[in-house]
Design a protein around this motif. Structure first.
Motif, PDB file in Angstrom:
ATOM      1  N   ARG A  26      43.812  40.974  46.278  1.00  0.00           N
ATOM      2  CA  ARG A  26      43.692  40.000  45.196  1.00  0.00           C
ATOM      3  C   ARG A  26      43.356  40.652  44.064  1.00  0.00           C
ATOM      4  N   TRP A  30      43.734  42.841  40.295  1.00  0.00           N
ATOM      5  CA  TRP A  30      43.078  42.561  39.222  1.00  0.00           C
ATOM      6  C   TRP A  30      42.759  43.244  38.447  1.00  0.00           C
ATOM      7  N   VAL A  33      45.659  45.330  36.715  1.00  0.00           N
ATOM      8  CA  VAL A  33      46.060  44.228  35.803  1.00  0.00           C
ATOM      9  C   VAL A  33      45.240  45.124  34.760  1.00  0.00           C
ATOM     10  N   GLY A  34      43.703  44.886  35.118  1.00  0.00           N
ATOM     11  CA  GLY A  34      43.097  45.672  33.741  1.00  0.00           C
ATOM     12  C   GLY A  34      43.153  46.611  33.365  1.00  0.00           C
TER      13      GLY A  34
END
Length: 52
Positions: A26, A30, A33-34
């Motif tokens: 997870r 993230w 995604v950043g």
């Protein structure tokens, strides 16, 4: 006969329970995604400056 066999097979299978993903997956998702959002922002900034 076939319906009975199918019914017995489905009863033997245990119910699957939800197991969440590990925390490290997870966190890396993230971070990914950043990085993607930052890349898109920099790409648009590059276009807005006329490609220079």
């Amino acid at each position: 006969m076939e319906e009975k066999d199918l019914h017995e097979i489905t009863q033997e299978q245990p119910e699957s329970t939800y197991t969440p993903r590990p925390r490290w997956q997870r966190v890396l998702a993230w971070i990914g995604v950043g990085i993607m959002i930052l890349g898109v922002i920099l790409y648009y900034y590059h276009i807005a400056r006329g490609g220079m």
